[in-house]
Each structure stands twice: as C-alpha cells, then as structure tokens.
Design an enzyme around this catalytic site. Sequence first.
Site, short mmCIF file in Angstrom:
data_model
loop_
_atom_site.label_atom_id
_atom_site.label_comp_id
_atom_site.label_asym_id
_atom_site.label_seq_id
_atom_site.Cartn_x
_atom_site.Cartn_y
_atom_site.Cartn_z
N LYS A 1 2.36 -3.92 6.66
CA LYS A 1 2.63 -4.17 5.17
C LYS A 1 4.18 -3.88 4.90
CE LYS A 1 -1.15 -5.06 3.38
NZ LYS A 1 -1.53 -6.16 2.76
N SER B 1 0.87 -1.26 0.02
CA SER B 1 0.06 0.05 -0.09
C SER B 1 0.83 1.22 -0.07
CB SER B 1 -0.84 -0.05 1.48
OG SER B 1 -1.53 1.31 1.47
N TYR C 1 -1.25 -0.98 10.64
CA TYR C 1 -1.73 -1.56 9.30
C TYR C 1 -0.48 -1.25 8.39
CZ TYR C 1 -3.43 -2.10 4.56
OH TYR C 1 -3.74 -2.39 3.30
#
Length: 339
Positions: free
Chosen positions: A152, A124, A148
Amino acid sequence: MRVLVTGGAGYIGSHTLLELMAQGHAVCVLDNYANATPEVLNRVRALSNGTVADYTGDVRDAALLDQVMTTFRPDAVVHFAGLKAVGESAKKPLAYYDVNVCGTVALLQAMDRAGCRRIIFSSSATVYGEPVYMPYDEDHPTNPTSVYGQTKLAAERILTDWAGANPDAAAVILRYFNPVGAHHSARIGEDPQDIPGNLMPFIAQVAVGKRDALTIYGDDYDTPDGTGLRDYIHVVDLARAHVAALNHAACNTGARAFNIGTGQSHSVRDMVAAFSRACGGDIPVRQAGRRTGDIAAMQADASRAKRELGWTATHSLDDMTASTWAWQSANPDGYGTPD
Ligand code: NAD
Ligand code: UD1
C-alpha cells in the site's frame, strides 16, 4: 463524472457504487472476481435502479484497460482492486506486490494513454505501523509491519510521483481505518470467503451460529479493559468519503493523503457488547493471548478530511453493529443466500 471503479464488486466498492450513483455519477466496474461474485452487481443494480457497466478482468491487463478507457471514457478512477489479507501477504509476497503495486502502475499507464487525470486510491492506516504518537495524523511516520502494508505504501509513493510529474493530475489517497457494517437495505455487505480474520465478520458469524465462539486476542494491553482499541468506521461513511474525494479531485491537483476514520476507538469487548445489543443474544467468547503483529490501539485524527474534503463520519457504533447483524442474519451464507 464518469467513474471507473476497479474492484467495484468488493465489499467497499459495492457500497461506493451506490453512493456514487446517488450523487449522479455514471459508473463502470472492472473486477476479476478474485474475492467477489457477479451477484453483487445484480444487487447494486436492483438497489439503485441504475446502470452499472461492467468488465470482467484483471487490473494488470493493459489491453483490457485500454478497451475500458476507450469505451467508457472515465473522468476519474476509484481504485479498490487489490489483495488485502495481511497473513496471506507474508506467504505470497510476490502476488501482493504484483497485484497491488504492478496493478496500480498498469492502471496509471492506461490512464496516461487515455488522458485520464484523476484517481482515488484505497490505502490503509496500516501504512503507519507502530505508533510514535496517537491519534495518527497524516504526517505520522510510515513504517508498515506487513507485506500488505508495504504494498500500500509503495502504491502511495507511485501515485505521489505520478501526480508530481503531471501538473494537471490529482491523486487522492484514502487511508481507511477499520471498515465495518453494511448497507441499510441488508442486501449488500461483507462476505468473507474463508474463516474471517477480522473482528466484526467473525462476531457476526458467531451470532448466526456458524462459529461457536469469538477468540479475544489479548487482554493485557495498556487500554481501559485490556483488549485492543480500533477506530471502526461504517462502510457507508467510508463510501461517502470517496464521493467527497472525487469532488476534491475535480478542483485540485497533486497528491494528498487523508485519514478516513471516526476519530474514536472501541475495544474488542465494546464491540462484543454492542453486537449483543444488536442481535439480542449473547456472543460466546474465549480468551487467548495476543495475536502476532497486533498493536494495542489505533485511532485516526480525521480532521484533515473534515477540513479539506468536507467529510465526516455520521454513523454510530450501534449503526455499525445493527447493520452488520441485519445483513448477516438475512444472508447467513452471504451472497450464496438467495436474494
Ligand atoms: P474486497 O476483496 O472485498 O474487494 C477487492 C475487489 O478487488 C474484489 O472484488 C476482488 O475481486 C477485486 N480484485 C482483486 N484482485 C483483482 C485484480 N487483479 N483485478 C481486478 N480486480 C481484482 O476488499 P475491500 O475490503 O472492499 O477492500 C477494497 C480495497 O480497500 C482494497 O484495496 C483493500 O486493500 C483496501 N482496504 C481495505 C480495508 C478493509 O478492512 N476492508 C482496509 C484498508 C484498505
Ligand atoms: C487488521 C490488519 C490490518 C488491516 C485491518 C483492516 C492484522 C495484523 N492487521 O487490522 O493490517 O488494515 O485488519 O482490514 O491482521 N480480534 C480478536 N479476535 C478476532 C479478530 C480480531 O480479538 O477473531 C481483535 C484484534 O486483536 C484487534 C481487533 O479485534 O484488537 C480488530 O482486529 P481486526 O478486525 O483484525 O483489525 P486490525 O487488527 O485493526
């Protein structure tokens, strides 16, 4: 190629299945349906008129992974399975590290046991964090501001070290900007289980009357109309980037990151106006203060993907809003609406 797609019943995974099959790849899905329904695969099968092998289970389940590797014998893996809600990741950090990071390790270990050497990973743009310069290129410093985003980035580093340790391995890391839109058939699309946190699904639910108004978070950013700018990308363009990444992984080794965006950005007010054009009605809005953790603008420098993958986005903003409206209006209850 024979391609194992983890999280293939999800929003991006389902669109990618169709693009892979359209290019002649054989696909197999592993999904635990934590954020999807098996109905997705019924619709993918109907749309493609093709075969989608599927296994129900968790990407951290080593025995199941070995079974899939032995039975399906993938040449490559596209790894979508993961948890993606930024707010939830702050409340449940261990669950996010477990699924997103340990899940990636378990998958690579199973690939090693089976001799599978190619992986495409869903990362992302959130790995970049607060911009040092804009647009972001792939060499921009990485400094994620959420759990989050940290998961990643950790997975990216694991993939890079794995590819470094295996001279015949290829890891293609795709850093998505803001995926929106739906398949032109209007039979697959994004189906959030809770109140949507992201802009486009929220606008779509206002448009069909499920919510009364869109709350615009912030109108005092240093942007032309004061609202946040994002690089929205049509999910079908994003799906095609995975096909290009697989082709790249077939002839290259090592780990490489690519921004997957259009290189253009639109404000919240632009999105509301475009959606009004698509649905032919007004989208009621109310103004609120900034959302914690938001930044003013995000835009991709997508030139590396164009140069090295031969991939570029082709869908316009109106394609994004029109396809979202077509999907949402035909399926007001998402996959709960009879097909
Ligand atoms: P999604 O939730 O629709 O798809 C994820 C899929 O993975 C779902 O089908 C879910 O059931 C499955 N899954 C979750 N945990 C699993 C587990 N432990 N084992 C097996 N399957 C599991 O999300 P999406 O929008 O399609 O995103 C796909 C990937 O792309 C995710 O990794 C996400 O973090 C990443 N990504 C998404 C966006 C976005 O805006 N949608 C942006 C950047 C990156
Ligand atoms: C969010 C995540 C990001 C993730 C991305 C894609 C946060 C802080 N960031 O990013 O990590 O990679 O989704 O899944 O959650 N907006 C409104 N009203 C709304 C919803 C959004 O005004 O109801 C605005 C936001 O302030 C922003 C823009 O719309 O300016 C886009 O928001 P959103 O779709 O949530 O995406 P991101 O903030 O880019």
